[in-house]
Design an enzyme around this catalytic site. Structure first.
Site, PDB file in Angstrom:
ATOM      1  N   THR A   1       0.827  -1.218   0.000  1.00  0.00           N
ATOM      2  CA  THR A   1       0.000   0.000   0.000  1.00  0.00           C
ATOM      3  C   THR A   1       0.861   1.267   0.000  1.00  0.00           C
ATOM      4  OG1 THR A   1      -0.167  -0.131   2.408  1.00  0.00           O
ATOM      5  CG2 THR A   1      -2.009  -1.035   1.160  1.00  0.00           C
TER       6      THR A   1
ATOM      7  N   ALA B   1       1.326  -2.362   8.502  1.00  0.00           N
ATOM      8  CA  ALA B   1       0.071  -3.007   8.904  1.00  0.00           C
ATOM      9  C   ALA B   1      -0.973  -2.865   7.817  1.00  0.00           C
ATOM     10  CB  ALA B   1      -0.464  -2.364  10.188  1.00  0.00           C
TER      11      ALA B   1
ATOM     12  N   TYR C   1      -9.729  -5.231  12.692  1.00  0.00           N
ATOM     13  CA  TYR C   1      -8.524  -4.392  12.684  1.00  0.00           C
ATOM     14  C   TYR C   1      -8.089  -4.071  14.122  1.00  0.00           C
ATOM     15  CZ  TYR C   1      -5.815  -0.088  12.403  1.00  0.00           C
ATOM     16  OH  TYR C   1      -4.860   0.885  12.589  1.00  0.00           O
TER      17      TYR C   1
ATOM     18  N   PHE D   1      -5.612   8.387  17.308  1.00  0.00           N
ATOM     19  CA  PHE D   1      -7.001   8.691  16.998  1.00  0.00           C
ATOM     20  C   PHE D   1      -7.040   9.021  15.493  1.00  0.00           C
ATOM     21  CE2 PHE D   1      -9.562   8.240  20.860  1.00  0.00           C
ATOM     22  CZ  PHE D   1      -8.577   7.657  21.630  1.00  0.00           C
TER      23      PHE D   1
ATOM     24  N   LEU E   1     -12.235  10.476   5.858  1.00  0.00           N
ATOM     25  CA  LEU E   1     -13.083  11.636   5.598  1.00  0.00           C
ATOM     26  C   LEU E   1     -12.339  12.811   4.945  1.00  0.00           C
ATOM     27  CD1 LEU E   1     -15.867  12.965   5.891  1.00  0.00           C
ATOM     28  CD2 LEU E   1     -15.165  13.734   8.172  1.00  0.00           C
TER      29      LEU E   1
ATOM     30  N   ALA F   1     -21.401   0.768   9.012  1.00  0.00           N
ATOM     31  CA  ALA F   1     -21.339  -0.261  10.064  1.00  0.00           C
ATOM     32  C   ALA F   1     -20.063  -0.115  10.877  1.00  0.00           C
ATOM     33  CB  ALA F   1     -21.394  -1.643   9.433  1.00  0.00           C
TER      34      ALA F   1
ATOM     35  N   ASP G   1     -19.170   2.175  13.047  1.00  0.00           N
ATOM     36  CA  ASP G   1     -18.746   3.515  13.477  1.00  0.00           C
ATOM     37  C   ASP G   1     -19.260   3.829  14.882  1.00  0.00           C
ATOM     38  OD1 ASP G   1     -17.276   4.473  11.361  1.00  0.00           O
ATOM     39  OD2 ASP G   1     -18.937   5.536  10.410  1.00  0.00           O
TER      40      ASP G   1
HETATM   41  N1  UFG Z   1     -17.271   9.616   7.145  1.00  0.00           N
HETATM   42  C1  UFG Z   1     -18.316  10.124   6.405  1.00  0.00           C
HETATM   43  N2  UFG Z   1     -18.214  10.069   5.043  1.00  0.00           N
HETATM   44  C2  UFG Z   1     -17.150   9.533   4.399  1.00  0.00           C
HETATM   45  C3  UFG Z   1     -16.081   9.013   5.177  1.00  0.00           C
HETATM   46  C4  UFG Z   1     -16.180   9.070   6.554  1.00  0.00           C
HETATM   47  O1  UFG Z   1     -19.309  10.612   6.942  1.00  0.00           O
HETATM   48  O2  UFG Z   1     -17.154   9.509   3.165  1.00  0.00           O
HETATM   49  C5  UFG Z   1     -17.345   9.689   8.614  1.00  0.00           C
HETATM   50  C6  UFG Z   1     -17.233   8.337   9.283  1.00  0.00           C
HETATM   51  O3  UFG Z   1     -18.479   7.727   9.388  1.00  0.00           O
HETATM   52  C7  UFG Z   1     -16.638   8.743  10.630  1.00  0.00           C
HETATM   53  C8  UFG Z   1     -15.804   9.972  10.325  1.00  0.00           C
HETATM   54  O4  UFG Z   1     -16.257  10.436   9.055  1.00  0.00           O
HETATM   55  O5  UFG Z   1     -17.672   9.102  11.496  1.00  0.00           O
HETATM   56  C9  UFG Z   1     -14.330   9.674  10.222  1.00  0.00           C
HETATM   57  O6  UFG Z   1     -14.161   8.559   9.374  1.00  0.00           O
HETATM   58  P1  UFG Z   1     -12.734   8.045   8.882  1.00  0.00           P
HETATM   59  O7  UFG Z   1     -12.991   6.887   7.979  1.00  0.00           O
HETATM   60  O8  UFG Z   1     -11.953   9.187   8.361  1.00  0.00           O
HETATM   61  O9  UFG Z   1     -12.014   7.566  10.209  1.00  0.00           O
HETATM   62  P2  UFG Z   1     -12.518   6.525  11.327  1.00  0.00           P
HETATM   63  O10 UFG Z   1     -12.892   7.339  12.512  1.00  0.00           O
HETATM   64  O11 UFG Z   1     -13.504   5.574  10.837  1.00  0.00           O
HETATM   65  O12 UFG Z   1     -11.222   5.636  11.531  1.00  0.00           O
HETATM   66  C10 UFG Z   1     -10.010   6.113  12.072  1.00  0.00           C
HETATM   67  C11 UFG Z   1      -8.827   5.400  11.442  1.00  0.00           C
HETATM   68  C12 UFG Z   1      -8.869   3.938  11.758  1.00  0.00           C
HETATM   69  C13 UFG Z   1      -8.931   3.746  13.233  1.00  0.00           C
HETATM   70  C14 UFG Z   1     -10.066   4.525  13.805  1.00  0.00           C
HETATM   71  C15 UFG Z   1     -10.033   4.476  15.276  1.00  0.00           C
HETATM   72  O13 UFG Z   1      -8.849   5.599  10.067  1.00  0.00           O
HETATM   73  O14 UFG Z   1      -7.708   3.311  11.247  1.00  0.00           O
HETATM   74  O15 UFG Z   1      -9.996   5.895  13.425  1.00  0.00           O
HETATM   75  O16 UFG Z   1     -11.312   4.499  15.739  1.00  0.00           O
HETATM   76  F1  UFG Z   1      -9.105   2.438  13.521  1.00  0.00           F
END
Ligand code: UFG
Length: 319
Positions: A35, A72, A138, A166, A185, A277, A279
């Site tokens: 990656t 990872a 994960y 975070f 995001l 799913a 979140d």
């Molecule tokens: N989101 C949207 N639209 C999108 C993408 C994301 O609304 O197109 C929301 C997600 O639902 C979430 C927030 O934006 O509420 C942040 O999403 P991210 O995918 O950017 O990040 P995550 O919080 O899901 O995940 C991050 C890291 C993971 C780690 C996690 C720890 O990317 O590797 O935090 O909780 F595991």
């Protein structure tokens, strides 16, 4: 110090490798480029393209002062549909690395753990003492590695630190986020500003938060990298310390999109989509331990600064 950086061609790994080189360390990056990107390895670092599990012994044979282990698989969604990729790619590989670290008497290890080890929090902000009940594969694999590291510290005197990230964002000069499959995001929203996609989806507006969208704690990747430098310095033989890395402030999905509108000047169309799913509604770090024990002080906690740095990087890549 002479340091081995695993996954140093990836987003966080390359920024940390760059900071380590800037600070005068001798850095060897190992990455299989599954990656990562070879051109993300900083000048001044030696790059070895290899499978970590196979190459660990050779890479440590000459003696190193420490390993920073970033390599990872890290897509939460994929971890639920292809668990073997995560148990093999994360746990089996890390166990091989740990065995090699012990065989070659490497004194210190800094490991990329994650807020995903906590799962749905009972308490926000989340302290390191919170229960670890990951809601996805994960997070479960990262937690398993954390447990293995504790055993090695206790049994063999390894000086180990796990850093629980975070939501990492932003860029460090020419080092930034560029995933083949983007799910995060901020980069997705910036792709809309670049007109590479028509709009961004908001995954749910009915969460128990102020504006109904999910709240996350965004941390600048340079601040995150600096915590690794401090972790290396403060790692203590026979101890496995765990630190959360976040700013302690939550921003909602809508607030993030607004910050991106402000920084880019683009209207950024957004549409409501179903919840994603797995979140959790709110993830915010209590990071007092890293501040108190490592002397860590995030210098770029402001969301607009984080977005502006990511935007500069994204624009630079398209020129
Ligand atoms: N989101 C949207 N639209 C999108 C993408 C994301 O609304 O197109 C929301 C997600 O639902 C979430 C927030 O934006 O509420 C942040 O999403 P991210 O995918 O950017 O990040 P995550 O919080 O899901 O995940 C991050 C890291 C993971 C780690 C996690 C720890 O990317 O590797 O935090 O909780 F595991």
């Amino acid at each position: 110090m002479k340091l081995l950086v695993t996954g140093g061609a990836g987003y966080v790994g390359s920024v940390c490798a760059a900071r380590l080189v800037e600070e005068g360390h001798e850095v060897v990056v190992v990455d299989d480029l599954s990656t990562g990107h070879a051109d993300a390895v900083p000048d001044g670092a030696t790059f070895v393209q290899a499978d970590l599990a196979e190459a660990a012994d050779d890479l440590l044979a000459d003696g190193v002062d420490g390993v920073l282990h970033f390599a990872a698989k890290s897509l939460v969604g994929e971890s639920m549909t292809d668990p073997a990729k995560y148990w093999d790619g994360n746990v089996v590989t890390s166990l091989r690395l740990l065995a090699a670290v012990h065989r070659h008497q490497v004194p210190r290890l800094v490991f990329s753990s994650t807020a995903a080890t906590y799962g749905e929090p009972e308490q926000v902000p989340i302290p390191e003492s919170a229960p670890t009940r990951p809601t996805n594969t994960y997070g479960a694999t990262k937690l398993a590695i954390d447990h293995a590291i504790t055993s090695y510290a206790n049994a063999h005197g390894l000086a180990a630190v796990s850093l629980r990230y975070f939501n990492v964002a932003g860029a460090h000069g020419r080092f930034g986020e560029r995933h083949a499959v983007e799910t995060h995001l901020i980069p997705l929203v910036l792709q809309v500003a670049l007109e590479q996609r028509p709009k961004v989806s908001i995954y749910g507006e009915d969460w128990p938060t102020e504006d109904g969208t999910c709240v996350r704690d965004y941390i600048h990747v340079t601040d995150l990298a600096d915590a690794h430098l401090l972790a290396l310095k403060h790692a203590t033989a026979g101890e496995h310390r765990i630190y959360n890395l976040g700013n302690g402030t939550g921003f909602s999905v809508k607030q993030v999109i607004d910050a991106c509108r402000l920084v880019t000047g683009h209207p950024i169309p957004a549409e409501l989509a179903p919840r994603r799913a797995g979140d959790p509604a709110t993830l915010v770090a209590a990071a007092d331990r890293a501040r108190d024990e490592l002397g860590w002080k995030p210098e770029r906690p402001d969301l607009e600064t984080i977005v502006a740095d990511a935007w500069r990087f994204t624009q630079g890549r398209t020129k």
